[in-house]
Design an enzyme around this catalytic site. Structure first.
Site, PDB file in Angstrom:
ATOM      1  N   GLN A  35      64.950  41.918 104.510  1.00 42.78           N
ATOM      2  CA  GLN A  35      66.312  41.821 105.026  1.00 42.78           C
ATOM      3  C   GLN A  35      66.318  41.239 106.430  1.00 42.78           C
ATOM      4  OE1 GLN A  35      68.415  45.510 105.856  1.00 42.78           O
ATOM      5  NE2 GLN A  35      70.327  44.648 105.126  1.00 42.78           N
ATOM      6  N   GLY A  36      67.261  40.379 106.714  1.00 45.68           N
ATOM      7  CA  GLY A  36      67.406  39.834 108.056  1.00 45.68           C
ATOM      8  C   GLY A  36      68.839  39.994 108.533  1.00 45.68           C
ATOM      9  N   SER A  74      69.922  42.907 111.109  1.00 50.06           N
ATOM     10  CA  SER A  74      69.993  43.412 112.493  1.00 50.06           C
ATOM     11  C   SER A  74      69.338  42.457 113.486  1.00 50.06           C
ATOM     12  CB  SER A  74      69.281  44.761 112.598  1.00 50.06           C
ATOM     13  OG  SER A  74      69.951  45.733 111.860  1.00 50.06           O
ATOM     14  N   SER A 102      61.573  45.257 107.253  1.00 48.36           N
ATOM     15  CA  SER A 102      60.397  45.812 106.581  1.00 48.36           C
ATOM     16  C   SER A 102      59.737  44.733 105.742  1.00 48.36           C
ATOM     17  CB  SER A 102      60.802  46.962 105.660  1.00 48.36           C
ATOM     18  OG  SER A 102      61.534  47.909 106.363  1.00 48.36           O
ATOM     19  N   GLU A 147      73.597  49.561  99.168  1.00 46.72           N
ATOM     20  CA  GLU A 147      72.590  50.404  99.799  1.00 46.72           C
ATOM     21  C   GLU A 147      73.034  51.860  99.808  1.00 46.72           C
ATOM     22  OE1 GLU A 147      69.877  50.000 103.602  1.00 46.72           O
ATOM     23  OE2 GLU A 147      71.943  50.258 104.183  1.00 46.72           O
TER      24      GLU A 147
END
Lengths: 390, 342, 390, 342
Positions: free
Chosen positions: A125-126, A128, A160, A243
């Site tokens: 995931q990109g 934040s 992560s 999520e």
């Protein structure tokens, strides 16, 4: 109001249990990220080949096309079997996959969905950025359109498995006019592209699960945009609602098993008075009982959530209630373990190792921060569920 | 009655605070993570040069002649800096040496030449004026020639070399080195009966001081971050979720600080309720530090969860100190059983 | 850093103790407001005649002109003697008196201060309104200037002893231009004036301690304004800072004695398991011990506050820390009593009667609301002590 | 699996909810404060006419034939309205009468002619199939001809007239009448062994339902107030101190509700962990109601502390229900001792 599983569902549960028992990975899980990648992908591949990947995913993408309840059954049995959390496959299965299914174009679906289920690729995931945490919409990683490509420069954080990922769900700013929610684009980024630099972040528990990702003029085809350019905010919101959906089910089952282990531990260990077993201490016994009660209620809340989703068809803002309660409870249970251990809790044991209570305690601090802080969840509950003024 | 430190008392620790900020920054803990000792020899010697180990040693024995009040102020500074090294056991050992009249040992500790680690008795282990027997937890003791034991009957010094095989243990706190010694049967090299001088209560007050320093440092770190970190176009401190959390941290820090002063003075002046005040100081300070350290992580969000940020150092040191010289349940059991405070 | 009282102070303490022992009221305190007025005034008169009223008030107003530390000693001995809280005299002694001393004109001081100390008059407060609680500055009770009089119409609420009071510290709006903090006037209102209607408010605990006060063209001489017309906000702020000053000392001593009574109770009563005494229950014992520890620390905090005030000469915003902690703790201790009592707590016993734990529990809910809610205190601490942005 | 109430189940209680809002508004509690009975006869008869006492009585005995799930939904509504009157003991007594085949008693209860109060055994008192002996606490029993006792061995009905001198006791809750009977030695008029039908667990589920209703009503009252009450020119709900408190109330209400449903179904379907689920429901609901009732007072500020506002009614009823059919410590002791939930 019932807890009855149909004959088919009970049957399904038996099959799941049997299959998991027979096929679960036997070798120890490595601790380095590269090893985890191979381990998790292999296990996902095993599930896919056995016909067990994507219980509620449509069959056209290689899923089973079953109901949310079947998926609940799967998560429950998966959790009870003590199997590893999905980790390297988490973003693909719970974020990117559902988002692509509901928002992507057909060729994007065709390209990406089956490989996720088949354990061929790792997603990360990109979202934040150092300056855009709770205030995600203030993100500033920028993308210029150059011909049929986006050229991305900037930084992401808390990613992560970035160093072992193939693909990334990436939010970039494509326009600076209008409100900050406009001008954001949700794009599929190939993590092997030139110009990407990944640096691990060491965290409180001494591990390095997360990464910073730096982008220096990374070129991404415009065809990788999901939804439209500048219209990525609503795509990102649906990603986050997935999520907060049923993704906690496995975690909740694991938490229940953690509580049972703690009760066992308190029966075996001497308590704070140095004489009686810890469970004979009224306060510790009540805290353990409370944890058992709360984890039971958390499960009931999960069932209510699934019942609600099954009726409405979409995960509602109530997911924030589960996320808030679950993450605060994980912290409490981790704390309780430390109080049972007393001075023995000062010995550091990684949470990846059985008995790793101290590592787990440190890790627990991440729970009320990641995936939207508890404060953000309370805002969502207040604003969207209760309709309080902003 | 004036419970606040006097200007003179504040002066006593000002130099120490400056030195710690300069020579023992919290980042040093990370840098020395892999070293056998958490504190480097130069910094330790610097502390000795400043007279920190002899702050409350009588002047005729080479100390500064102050009392437990000034020492508490010093330990509050050490807590603020999460200073590594066996300060607590070393300073208490100096008091023990003073009490038994061992001027050489006093001089050696004051000069920073003899460092004293801490040893805690596991359940079933014993210490008396002759021997220590059983299993011990050792805190920052591996590199120290002596360890201090605070048993119910009195305080003992034991040579570390006599403890047999010492097993190091991975520590939750990168600034504290842990080890165990099992099946110990070692001679006591110095002994101070509990009745003679309440070394244990002094230890509680100093541990409370370390915890108060942590509670204050966390309040300050969170407040500073809340003023500067922006989200949604404004400093996060405008949000009551953050502001009120910081306010609660201020309450906890003030409470811990006040009770620390009260307990230190109670001990120094021999108030009859000194034991209750000292145990209360430890409990209240540990609670303040626990709550504030956890809040400090949360206020810092993702940054607070990184190794690079100091937030975790506070959390971990609090855990060590909570378990030092008796934990919460032990002190509460005594607090409710003692006569009411005066 | 010392707890030493000088020989004079120790002497003073002995005198206080002796005098209180010999002169304290022997007859039972009535429960009706009118009776309380006479009882409290008589007791105040006794103190005045004995030379014990206004320990830290200047001698020119009939006080003793002693230090804050002497006043602490007085409060401590007063609390330890189990004497009734000042109640009907509270506003006069702790609000109006200190405010008049620092802000009033000489003839106002001459008229009002000595009668407060002498137990001749009861004062009440007229600050809050139904629409102006935490947001005090939004008050709307209006006063028109008519010749040399103010003509007041409107409503106040939460006024203790209004029906038996002689004087009131009253905030009214004299101007609607400018910010809401401007145009407020602090005035001394004669409660016997025509046009005042007082109605008791019954509260959660079934008692009627508070009143609403209605004003229908009540005429007050302009000479009764304290400070200047339209400039009453700063006067009100100093009134409230006195409230958060040392006024909690007596309450804190009472709370300490309540905790000791509870420990006694837990030793005598059977605990929740129906077998052992309540104190043998680990959880109850620890909560009692925690209460004892916290009340000790609260006292230390009071000493620190007095030490600070003695150095600076004025009560600082740190009073909000004491108020917040004290009132939350009163609630916790009241709750603990109910948990020790179990089903016996369902029997209502007024807090005015010994053993009135259930009445005290209900009353405790007022503590985190009155005198500025806990939320307001946290704002003050955040804004004024920590300097956080607003 | 669908843990939410079906449309049919919601219909069952809709009429009851309307009736309660109309005929048993919370204000009635204040109005009847000085009466011997907290509920007036007309309202009680109205409830009977609506079939509330026979909701889970078999149709052949004059009931509606529903189960504990629907009854739980009804009791949630009763909780929301802080309804006065001995609903819990009356409905449980009807189940007892069904179980022992006393059709006349069933009919009389269902018709609202026989009201049954609750009696709780003090420590050292006993009840068996023949007699009840010792000291009793009586809840809403003074005007009722019968009282229900839930002892460890079984459930008993006893004629109130046989209890001897009954002493009324001032009650913390203006909607609940308390009394005591001491030195009782009275015959049992009906007896149901615990093994036959888990009446006690049913009582726990219904008590949990009352508590869940209160937790929800408090959440709603606070949310409504936070939207409408203005301070500083804006609704107070914009402040996180209020907003987050309401959010926490929503979490508690949802949690209590979910576990209530789970426990009701567990009991109805005879799940082996039904006891654990029922005790858990009581504990979780009592916690939710306690927290929410206290928060509701605080959100309402000064208004929440007045007699005129309903906030105190919630606080007080929670206190009564927490102490009914075993308090928190009793249930927690069983919860940790029982086998793990399935």
């Amino acid at each position: 109001m019932d807890l009855d599983f149909s004959a088919d569902q009970r049957d399904f549960r038996d099959q799941v249990r049997t299959w998991l028992h027979e096929n679960k990975p036997r070798d120890e899980r490595p601790r380095a990220a590269a090893g985890i990648r191979e381990y998790d992908l292999a296990w996902q591949r095993t599930q896919f080949e056995g016909g067990w990947a994507g219980i509620s995913w449509p069959t056209e993408y290689g899923g089973r096309g079953l109901s949310l309840i079947d998926q609940l059954i799967w998560f429950e049995e998966y959790g009870r079997a003590g199997l590893p959390s999905v980790d390297a496959n988490f973003v693909g299965l719970n974020h990117a996959g559902p988002t692509l299914m509901t928002r992507a174009r057909d060729e994007q679906k065709a390209q990406h969905l089956r490989p996720i289920l088949a354990g061929e690729v790792v997603w990360c995931q990109g979202f934040s950025e150092p300056g855009a945490g709770s205030d995600l919409a203030s993100l500033s990683a920028r993308a210029e359109i150059d011909g049929d490509e986006l050229v991305v420069s900037g930084q992401k954080i808390w990613t992560s498995f970035a160093h072992v990922a193939d693909w990334q769900e990436l939010l970039v700013r494509t326009s600076r006019t209008g409100s900050k929610h406009q001008g954001i684009t949700w794009v599929i980024c190939d993590m092997h592209s030139p110009g990407i630099d990944v640096r691990p972040i060491r965290t409180m528990d001494g591990e390095a699960e997360f990464c910073e990702v730096f982008y220096d003029e990374v070129r991404i085809p415009l065809s990788s945009v999901v939804g439209d350019v500048d219209q990525g905010w609503s795509v990102a919101m649906s990603t986050l609602s997935f999520e907060r959906g049923t993704a906690f089910t496995a975690g909740q089952v694991r938490l229940a098993s953690t509580v049972e282990q703690l009760i066992e531990l308190a029966r075996e260990r001497t308590g704070p008075d140095g004489r009686r077993p810890a469970i004979a201490d009224d306060e510790l016994a009540r805290r353990l009982a409370t944890a058992r009660a709360e984890v039971a209620a958390l499960r009931a809340m999960t069932y209510v959530g699934i019942s609600r989703s099954a009726r409405t068809g979409t995960p509602g803002p109530e997911g924030s209630i589960v996320k808030l309660y679950y993450s605060e409870m994980v912290k409490q249970v981790a704390r309780l373990a430390m109080d049972i251990l007393g001075p023995d809790g000062l010995r550091y044991v990684s949470r990846w190792i059985p008995g790793g209570w101290s590592g787990n305690y440190l890790y627990s601090y991440s729970q009320t921060i990641g995936g939207g802080t508890s404060e953000v969840q309370r805002n969502i509950i207040g604003d969207r569920i209760l309709g309080l003024p902003r | 009655m004036d419970l606040l430190p006097s200007a003179d008392q504040q002066d006593v620790v000002r130099a120490a605070a400056d030195f710690l900020a300069q020579e023992m920054p919290r980042d040093r803990i990370r840098q020395r993570e892999a070293e056998a000792s958490s504190v480097d020899a130069a910094a330790w010697t610097g502390c000795a040069d400043l007279g920190l180990f002899g702050l409350s040693v009588p002047e005729e024995l080479g100390g500064a002649g102050f009392g437990v009040e000034e020492e508490a102020l010093l330990f509050r500074e050490l807590g603020r800096h999460v200073a590594p090294g066996p300060f607590l056991s070393t300073v208490l050992a100096a008091q023990l040496a003073v009490a038994i009249g061992d001027a050489d040992l006093v001089a050696s500790i004051v000069a920073g030449k003899t460092t004293v680690g801490l040893a805690a008795l596991r359940a079933g282990s014993t210490v008396d004026e002759d021997r220590v027997r059983g299993d011990l937890d050792l805190i920052d003791a591996v590199e120290a020639p002596l360890v201090l034991l605070l048993g119910p009957a009195g305080a003992a010094l034991v040579e570390t070399g006599q403890l047999g095989a010492v097993q190091t243990v991975p520590s939750i706190d990168p600034g504290v080195r842990l080890a165990t010694a099992t099946g110990v049967d070692a001679p006591v090299s110095a002994w101070l009966p509990a009745a003679t001088r309440p070394l244990y209560l002094r230890g509680l007050v100093l541990a409370a001081a370390l915890l108060v320093g942590i509670a204050e440092a966390c309040r300050d770190a969170s407040t500073e971050y809340a003023k500067t970190r922006e989200q949604f176009g404004r400093p996060i401190g405008v949000n009551q979720a953050v502001k009120h959390r910081c306010a609660d941290m201020a309450v906890q820090a003030e409470l811990g600080m006040a009770q620390l002063y009260f307990a230190a003075v109670s001990l120094a002046s021999g108030r009859p309720d000194a034991e209750l005040q000292a145990r209360t100081a430890k409990v209240v300070a540990a609670h303040a530090a626990t709550v504030n350290a956890a809040s400090n992580v949360q206020v810092h969000g993702g940054m607070g969860y990184t190794w690079e940020n100091d937030a975790h150092l506070f959390v971990k040191r609090v855990e060590v100190l909570e378990n030092l010289l008796g934990g919460r349940t032990e002190h509460l059991a005594e607090i409710v059983a003692l006569p009411a405070p005066q």
